[in-house]
Design an enzyme around this catalytic site. Structure first.
Site, mmCIF file in Angstrom:
data_model
loop_
_atom_site.group_PDB
_atom_site.id
_atom_site.type_symbol
_atom_site.label_atom_id
_atom_site.label_comp_id
_atom_site.label_asym_id
_atom_site.label_seq_id
_atom_site.Cartn_x
_atom_site.Cartn_y
_atom_site.Cartn_z
ATOM 1 N N ARG A 31 2.066 108.042 55.242
ATOM 2 C CA ARG A 31 1.173 108.917 55.901
ATOM 3 C C ARG A 31 0.956 108.944 57.422
ATOM 4 O O ARG A 31 1.052 109.819 58.006
ATOM 5 C CB ARG A 31 -0.231 108.487 55.245
ATOM 6 C CG ARG A 31 -1.287 109.856 55.873
ATOM 7 C CD ARG A 31 -2.830 109.604 55.244
ATOM 8 N NE ARG A 31 -2.814 110.314 53.830
ATOM 9 C CZ ARG A 31 -3.224 109.444 52.670
ATOM 10 N NH1 ARG A 31 -3.241 108.338 52.742
ATOM 11 N NH2 ARG A 31 -2.758 109.938 51.711
ATOM 12 N N ALA A 32 1.335 107.675 57.941
ATOM 13 C CA ALA A 32 1.237 107.730 59.406
ATOM 14 C C ALA A 32 2.426 108.246 60.079
ATOM 15 O O ALA A 32 2.221 109.113 61.093
ATOM 16 C CB ALA A 32 1.534 106.216 59.957
#
Length: 682
Positions: free
Chosen positions: A275-276
């Site tokens: 997700r980062a």
């Protein structure tokens, strides 16, 4: 409706304003978490953002804000006919910390469902926030069952209400914005990761800027409309810039070089999951659009990392947030290289000037060098207390007579669960058994106030004997309000874990105090995971003190523990009485939260007349009030006096050694604590 404070009138807080504006440009960034001390314009800036957002086009009359161009096919108010949409301001929905589950997801009208056979649904806050902003002030204090619902909605983009055979689903895609004071506790990792960006805010220390903050606030409070009118031009300019950036966003080019830098940065800082990377890519693209560019530059990637990574690289609740900016610059320079067109990528020459004023501290938690532990051995000074109290200051301590420099805590470990016996009714958590809104159904009762969890079988049983008297003639069941029954559910609660730590000379041996602090740190980590409040009482010399009043911030407790000095006599009675005073005040503040006292000591008591007898009386005072307690026995050396075990008996609690506290070395600790509670009840 009151006039909101203008967004452009907020003084300073550049990172906060930038993060909010990037989400206005690209809602796919995923929201923002604002961390900081109270009084730093967190809530003011968030509420002012809604006035800058472009208007939203909705289906007229739809309670779920469906988009006329692509209405939700499963909308409870649908199906929608093709007709022109209506424009309205972007919704800002505030979720109160104490909201109920029904208020968040919506409620079914149980009385109409039973009496009339209709599925009447009242939308909740998630429906109101669809295609708008959902704002949670003090988001770290949100109850776990509400956090679970937020996580589900954020992951699926929809809210589901399932109750007694009735199912409702509606779209729920919103910009999640949360504000919090870290001193009051941290967020669950799952919810923390759902925020796209995070910023740290604090009040300026510059007198000129503080004067300007006061001047503007006083002017706004005296004449809100007049103050807002003075900033109308700036507000319009920012609103137009947001619209222009939104239109430019699809044309922004995220090159392979920038993607490589993003992936390398996430790998270098060992963030979990992917997700980062995605959030960094969307943030860098939004930064380019906000700057009016169609190419993502190295400065965009750097700023995106400073906003998207600090809260994702934390490994445990005691690690400080933030990024090592030197490491970030090295990574960007190393993977700057050349772009796909063969030109030298500007990333390789980025010197961090540009837009790189990132939030948060660089380098994570600092620490002083480990002081010399001195010669090994127990170093117990209980047999000669005068030497500890009247002796000269220890070398390198820099403290008063008899005081030693703080020892560093040893590596924390996983502890066994300590729980309070019986069944409570406190705030939802993960420690002790309790009657809660969530959990397995164990019975039914008449509702106290509004009905929230219907026990259908019990309601039918209550209404069935009265059908003939009520003149029932059709297939429907005639139900009165007195027939309704609330489901009684059993789950787990959070508790107040009050640590009473012996910091006297008898505990001052360097290796021994390091192990003691490591054990308390381990229990603090367990308290964080179980959503408890924690407090810290220490005793040494001639008195006891409240080192940390009860709080939800285990970070603050860990910091106080780390700096805890040792030395002097052992006023055990004073420590127990201080704990009694703290619990008395907390019972008035939060009577439903049950306490668990964890006394960390070797059991010795010195100083003053009859110190042992006084300690016994203080312990019996806690026991008489039904306070659950555990004594962590820190006695070391070949000769053991067993004083901690005697103290546990006076407290009507359980004694465990430091070794037994580990999860892999004691299987019956919970049973022992609960057994002590059973004996106390008998």
């Amino acid at each position: 409706m009151s006039t909101p404070y203008p967004f452009t009138a907020v003084v300073g807080q550049d990172d906060l304003r930038l993060a909010l504006l990037l989400n206005a440009v690209s809602p796919q960034v995923g929201g923002v978490l604002v961390r900081g001390e109270k009084g730093t314009a967190k809530s003011t800036a968030v509420r002012a953002l809604a006035a800058l957002m472009p208007e939203t086009e909705v289906v007229p009359g739809c309670r779920f804000s469906c988009d006329p161009a692509a209405p939700d096919p499963s909308c409870p108010d649908g199906p929608h006919e093709s007709r022109p949409g209506a424009r309205r301001p972007t919704a800002l929905v505030e979720l109160p910390v104490g909201a109920s589950e029904d208020r968040l997801v919506g409620a079914l009208d149980i009385e109409r469902a039973l009496a009339e056979g209709v599925k009447a649904f009242e939308p909740g806050l998630l429906a109101g926030a669809h295609r708008g902003i959902l704002y949670v002030d003090e988001v770290n204090l949100l109850n776990d069952h509400l956090v679970d619902l937020l996580l589900d909605a954020a992951a699926m983009g929809a809210s589901y209400v399932e109750r007694e055979g009735v199912s409702v689903r509606h779209a729920a895609r919103f910009l999640l914005v949360g504000t919090m004071n870290p001193e009051e506790g941290e967020l669950r990792p799952q919810l923390l990761d759902r925020f796209g960006l995070t910023v740290e805010v604090k009040a300026s220390r510059e007198p000129e800027q503080r004067v300007e903050v006061v001047r503007r606030r006083l002017a706004y409070d005296d004449a809100p409309e007049e103050f807002a009118a003075r900033w109308a031009g700036e507000e319009t300019a920012v609103r137009q810039r947001i619209v222009a950036a939104r239109e430019l966003l699809p044309s922004v080019r995220l090159g392979e070089g920038a993607l490589l830098q993003i992936a390398a940065t996430c790998g270098a800082f060992e963030v979990d999951g992917m997700r980062a990377d995605i959030v960094m890519a969307r943030t860098a693209t939004a930064l380019a659009a906000w700057a009016g560019r169609t190419d993502v530059l190295a400065e965009d990637v750097r700023q995106a990392a400073l906003l998207a990574l600090p809260h994702r690289r934390r490994r445990n609740p005691f690690d400080a947030p933030g990024l090592d900016e030197d490491k970030l610059d090295e990574t960007l320079e190393r993977f700057g290289g050349q772009n796909e067109d063969g030109d030298e990528d500007e990333a390789g020459n980025d010197d961090g000037d540009g837009d790189g004023d990132g939030p948060g501290p660089g380098g994570g938690p600092g620490g002083q060098p480990e002081p010399d532990d001195g010669p090994p051995g127990d170093g117990d000074a209980a047999a000669r207390p005068e030497a500890d109290e009247a002796g000269k200051p220890q070398a390198g301590s820099g403290g008063s007579a008899g005081e030693r420099a703080p020892a560093r805590a040893s590596e924390p470990f996983r502890t066994k669960v300590l729980s309070v016996p019986g069944i409570g009714e406190g705030a939802a958590g993960r420690r002790s058994r309790a009657r809660t809104d969530r959990g397995r159904t164990t019975g039914a009762r008449r509702p106290r106030g509004a009905l929230t969890k219907l026990h259908l079988a019990a309601t039918v049983r209550a209404a069935a004997p009265h059908q003939r008297v009520r003149g029932r003639s059709g297939p429907g069941l005639v139900v009165r309000r007195d027939d309704l029954r609330q489901a009684v559910r059993e789950g787990h609660e959070s508790n107040l874990v009050l640590f009473v730590v012996d910091a006297s000379g008898s505990m001052a041996a360097r290796q021994r105090m390091s192990a003691v602090k490591g054990a308390v740190l381990s229990l603090l980590l367990d308290a964080y995971q179980r959503r408890d409040k924690v407090g810290l009482v220490t005793f040494r010399g001639a008195a006891a003190e409240v080192a940390l009043p009860p709080t939800s911030s285990v970070d603050a407790a860990a910091a106080r523990l780390e700096s805890l000095p040792t030395g002097g006599r052992t006023p055990l009675a004073a420590g127990l009485l201080k704990a009694h005073d703290v619990l008395r005040v907390e019972r008035l503040r939060d009577p439903a939260r049950r306490p668990l006292v964890v006394v960390v000591t070797d059991g010795r008591a010195t100083g003053g007349p009859q110190p042992v007898a006084l300690a016994g009386r203080a312990a019996r005072l806690l026991a008489a009030e039904g306070t659950a307690s555990v004594v962590v026995d820190c006695e070391a050396g070949p000769v053991r006096l067993g004083l901690a075990g005697q103290l546990a008996g006076e407290l009507d609690g359980t004694a465990v050694t430091l070794d037994e506290l580990r999860a892999d070395s004691i299987a019956g600790l919970v049973r022992d604590v609960q057994g002590a509670g059973t004996r106390r009840a008998a």
